[in-house]
Write a protein that holds these residues in place. Sequence first.
Motif, mmCIF file in Angstrom:
data_model
loop_
_atom_site.group_PDB
_atom_site.id
_atom_site.type_symbol
_atom_site.label_atom_id
_atom_site.label_comp_id
_atom_site.label_asym_id
_atom_site.label_seq_id
_atom_site.Cartn_x
_atom_site.Cartn_y
_atom_site.Cartn_z
ATOM 1 N N ILE A 63 1.051 -1.761 -0.320
ATOM 2 C CA ILE A 63 0.138 0.284 0.330
ATOM 3 C C ILE A 63 0.550 1.241 -0.146
ATOM 4 O O ILE A 63 1.648 1.317 0.758
ATOM 5 N N CYS A 68 -3.736 5.880 -0.546
ATOM 6 C CA CYS A 68 -4.376 5.436 0.212
ATOM 7 C C CYS A 68 -5.180 6.766 0.477
ATOM 8 O O CYS A 68 -4.829 7.533 1.638
ATOM 9 N N ASN A 69 -6.638 6.133 0.932
ATOM 10 C CA ASN A 69 -8.121 7.339 1.823
ATOM 11 C C ASN A 69 -8.357 7.160 3.178
ATOM 12 O O ASN A 69 -9.017 6.928 3.095
ATOM 13 N N ALA A 70 -7.579 5.035 3.726
ATOM 14 C CA ALA A 70 -7.504 4.437 4.833
ATOM 15 C C ALA A 70 -9.167 4.734 4.624
ATOM 16 O O ALA A 70 -10.249 4.589 5.654
ATOM 17 N N CYS A 71 -10.097 3.961 3.620
ATOM 18 C CA CYS A 71 -11.362 3.878 3.554
ATOM 19 C C CYS A 71 -11.939 1.779 3.959
ATOM 20 O O CYS A 71 -12.286 1.854 4.858
ATOM 21 N N GLY A 72 -10.549 1.996 4.376
ATOM 22 C CA GLY A 72 -10.966 0.187 5.441
ATOM 23 C C GLY A 72 -10.654 -0.915 3.424
ATOM 24 O O GLY A 72 -11.246 -2.061 4.509
ATOM 25 N N PHE A 73 -11.889 -0.731 2.836
ATOM 26 C CA PHE A 73 -12.549 -1.657 1.966
ATOM 27 C C PHE A 73 -10.996 -3.047 1.679
ATOM 28 O O PHE A 73 -11.766 -4.110 1.699
ATOM 29 N N CYS A 74 -10.082 -2.999 1.881
ATOM 30 C CA CYS A 74 -8.960 -3.953 1.250
ATOM 31 C C CYS A 74 -8.978 -5.076 2.677
ATOM 32 O O CYS A 74 -9.013 -6.155 2.146
ATOM 33 N N TYR A 90 -3.137 1.907 7.169
ATOM 34 C CA TYR A 90 -3.438 0.777 6.527
ATOM 35 C C TYR A 90 -1.616 0.066 5.810
ATOM 36 O O TYR A 90 -1.306 0.770 5.627
ATOM 37 N N CYS A 107 -9.057 -1.961 -5.123
ATOM 38 C CA CYS A 107 -8.805 -0.797 -3.869
ATOM 39 C C CYS A 107 -9.398 0.522 -4.855
ATOM 40 O O CYS A 107 -9.201 0.774 -5.555
ATOM 41 N N PRO A 108 -10.556 1.475 -4.341
ATOM 42 C CA PRO A 108 -11.022 2.066 -5.268
ATOM 43 C C PRO A 108 -9.985 3.769 -5.697
ATOM 44 O O PRO A 108 -10.580 4.440 -6.799
ATOM 45 N N ALA A 109 -9.402 3.713 -4.836
ATOM 46 C CA ALA A 109 -7.789 4.786 -4.597
ATOM 47 C C ALA A 109 -7.010 4.238 -5.706
ATOM 48 O O ALA A 109 -6.056 5.415 -5.923
ATOM 49 N N ALA A 111 -4.387 2.639 -4.949
ATOM 50 C CA ALA A 111 -3.364 3.093 -4.092
ATOM 51 C C ALA A 111 -2.466 1.557 -3.757
ATOM 52 O O ALA A 111 -0.944 1.904 -2.775
ATOM 53 N N ILE A 112 -2.477 0.701 -4.324
ATOM 54 C CA ILE A 112 -2.055 -0.584 -3.772
ATOM 55 C C ILE A 112 -1.386 -1.304 -4.827
ATOM 56 O O ILE A 112 -1.261 -1.484 -6.357
HETATM 57 S S1 SF4 Z 1 -8.875 -0.143 0.168
HETATM 58 FE FE1 SF4 Z 1 -7.334 1.037 -1.096
HETATM 59 S S2 SF4 Z 1 -7.789 3.194 0.087
HETATM 60 FE FE2 SF4 Z 1 -9.154 2.043 0.702
HETATM 61 S S3 SF4 Z 1 -7.709 1.548 3.254
HETATM 62 FE FE3 SF4 Z 1 -7.026 0.114 1.080
HETATM 63 S S4 SF4 Z 1 -5.110 0.395 0.242
HETATM 64 FE FE4 SF4 Z 1 -6.354 2.286 1.240
#
Ligand code: SF4
Length: 294
Positions: A63, A68-74, A90, A107-109, A111-112
């Motif tokens: 990550i 990363c916007n810290a949405c927690g989806f991952c 995260y 990941c919606p952003a 970011a990974i």
């Molecule tokens: S899904 Fe992507 S944006 Fe959301 S917490 Fe995980 S790495 Fe960050």
Amino acid sequence: MPEITVISGKGGTGKTTVTAAFVHLAGNAVLCDLDVDAPDLPLILRPTREVAVDFRAGHVAVIDPSRCNACGFCMDICRFGAIVAADGEYAVNPLACEGCKACVALCPAGAIDFPVRRCGRRYRSQTRFGPLIHAQLFPGAENSGLLVSELRREARELAVTTGRKIILSDGAPGIGCPVISSLTGTQLAVLVTEPTPSGRHDLERVAELTARFEVPAAVILNKADLGGPAAGAVREACAARGLPIIAEIPYDPGVTAAMVAGQTVTEAGIEAVAAPLRAAWSAILELTAARRAA
Ligand code: SF4
Ligand code: SF4
């Protein structure tokens, strides 16, 4: 090109002691340590490293905190519990990541990242007996079977370019993937065992493996004088499978001292042990020659 691999059903049977003696006796071999989790041959041969390269296999999620916007989806979607969160940030635990790429794709952003995983190091070294190909897998890293295949390929190439006539390998213990990679296509598997019930059991398992892959095998019974009835049981198991016992080696405390001093038992002149190993090496050369002629 004859390839001989020394294996055992488990660790601690004296496999590396035997291999090191054969390394000394062979004289013109490319040497290979295929125990990529715990390579012991370098402890005796004390090689000088000439080439070191990364072993990379598979991928790992990483990550990027700046994206990363810290949405927690991952964390919700990772089935392996590899995503961890602390103080709202995260991150991926690389030891738990199975490289399934689900988080990367979802990941919606965006970011990974998904770089190739660095799993260990491969080495080409020089020893007093000739070139040694070896490796060290990092703790927790996988793909040891692939790494063993790469080492064997490199050993074959080196044998051709250096004109060496034989490839002699210290195989991995057990019966898993790296052992199968060690065995396939070799001319002879030398099975080192000890005269105990677990030694016989593990010998039977590894003999099953060599039979399944149609690799000819011969047995060395180490510490044969200590076993009593258990030694007899190993001999009976070998006879039942048609496995020749090419050496019975007595226990000798001088073996440990030689290993600690970085000497093979044949160099150290421990005759009670060296003599049966010399006879075993002659038998190995005859068996591989017969195999090649067949
Ligand atoms: S899904 Fe992507 S944006 Fe959301 S917490 Fe995980 S790495 Fe960050
Ligand atoms: S790649 Fe797969 S296993 Fe690794 S962190 Fe992402 S979802 Fe989990």
